[in-house]
Design an enzyme around this catalytic site. Structure first.
Site, PDB file in Angstrom:
ATOM      1  N   SER A   1       1.384  -2.933  -3.045  1.00 21.85           N
ATOM      2  CA  SER A   1       2.151  -4.157  -3.269  1.00 21.85           C
ATOM      3  C   SER A   1       2.015  -4.736  -4.671  1.00 21.85           C
ATOM      4  CB  SER A   1       1.775  -5.213  -2.231  1.00 21.85           C
ATOM      5  OG  SER A   1       2.388  -4.926  -0.995  1.00 21.85           O
TER       6      SER A   1
ATOM      7  N   SER B   1       3.371 -11.502   0.410  1.00 16.59           N
ATOM      8  CA  SER B   1       3.685 -10.109   0.065  1.00 16.59           C
ATOM      9  C   SER B   1       4.709  -9.547   1.042  1.00 16.59           C
ATOM     10  CB  SER B   1       2.423  -9.236   0.063  1.00 16.59           C
ATOM     11  OG  SER B   1       2.625  -8.063  -0.685  1.00 16.59           O
TER      12      SER B   1
ATOM     13  N   LYS C   1       5.290  -5.357  -6.400  1.00 16.87           N
ATOM     14  CA  LYS C   1       6.078  -6.596  -6.319  1.00 16.87           C
ATOM     15  C   LYS C   1       5.956  -7.432  -7.596  1.00 16.87           C
ATOM     16  CE  LYS C   1       5.938  -6.970  -1.260  1.00 16.87           C
ATOM     17  NZ  LYS C   1       4.965  -5.953  -0.802  1.00 16.87           N
TER      18      LYS C   1
END
Length: 307
Positions: free
Chosen positions: A69, A129, A72
């Site tokens: 993640s 997230s 992101k």
């Protein structure tokens, strides 16, 4: 009485000799052992002085790793660019497609036809997230997630992230989505320097969405004074990753740790790296690594050159 002065003279000479030796001898700082919460083949880390660009610590920082993640961060970079260009506003409603809603957790769980405003989307990506929101943003800005991933990779190259390739907006598993600790440090610094007016989002640990409090899981926030973001990540193939920004007492650091075996151990390691980097003795001390399940290595870390 006559024997006293020769004896006193000898003692004074001995003290003088000791003083001369002490003045000519530099005591080397003791070796330190740094516990690494990962296996050698998964671990990567780097600490950079965000003001000068000086590299303070690195291990495997150019080795290929899965970003999870941390991906992101680039999704948000392109979203911030769209805000700055006027293409979108914080009130803009982003539609959540069936494809976006189908993404596995972590997510906010949208139903068909629902939308999310840009301000809430940023918070959902930073704090929760949320994979469904990241994909919705990618589809909205890129026309499709594949096209958005190509935009992400192109932006990575323009920022100097030479070893990063993106295949999706969320960081969900993809064998071709790769990065390095060094590249993630570059991205962290780029976000902080390019978008100081938006960087406050990364310090948020919860937010309200549709009357519900959504809590985050970046436990570095509030744990170490001076830590003000930015992003965590985990998939099975990567282990526990984090990019952390430290800003206090005139010091500004970006710390990246990848491949940890647990979030708690990862956070302990980040705190140890911050303390090490702030220590005046750190530059001269020899550091030995103790990987998970291993004894300390027999040789110190190699020199840490400036980038």
């Amino acid at each position: 009485m006559s024997d006293t002065f020769p004896l006193l003279h000898k003692i004074m000479m001995a003290f003088a000799l000791l003083a001369m030796v002490a003045g000519c001898t530099t005591v080397a700082p003791p070796d330190s052992v740094l516990a690494v919460p990962a296996q050698p083949q998964r671990y990567a880390a780097i600490v950079v002085d965000a003001r000068s660009g000086k590299q303070l610590f690195e291990v495997n920082s150019t080795a290929q790793r899965y970003p999870a993640s941390l991906t992101k961060m680039m999704t948000l970079y392109l979203l911030f660019e769209a805000l700055e260009s006027g293409r979108i506003a914080k009130e803009t409603q982003i539609p959540v497609s069936d494809n976006a809603a189908r993404q596995p957790p972590t997510k906010l769980r949208f139903r068909r036809g629902e939308t999310i405003d840009v301000d809430s989307a940023i918070r959902a990506i930073v704090v929760k997230s949320a994979n469904d929101v990241a994909v919705a943003v990618g589809e909205y800005l890129g026309g499709s997630e594949d096209q958005f991933a190509a935009m992400m990779t192109a932006k990575a190259r323009s920022l100097g992230m030479t070893s990063t390739s993106f295949r999706n907006a969320s960081g969900l598993p993809d064998d071709s989505q790769m990065t390095t600790a060094r590249d993630m440090a570059v991205l962290g610094m780029a976000l902080e320097h390019r978008f100081p007016q938006h960087f406050h989002y990364f310090s948020e640990s919860d937010f309200m969405f549709r009357g519900r409090l959504v809590r985050g899981h970046n436990d570095m926030l509030g744990r170490v004074r001076g830590v003000d973001g930015i992003k965590t990540g985990y998939i099975r193939a990567s282990g526990y990753n984090i990019v952390t920004s430290y800003n206090a007492d005139g010091r500004q650091l970006i710390v990246v740790v990848m491949g940890a075996e647990s979030a708690r151990q990862r956070n302990d390691h980040v705190e140890a790296l911050i303390q090490r980097s702030l220590s005046p003795m750190a530059a001269d001390a020899k550091t030995r690594l103790m990987y998970a399940g291993q004894q300390p290595t027999g040789s110190p870390l190699p020199g840490l050159p400036e980038p």
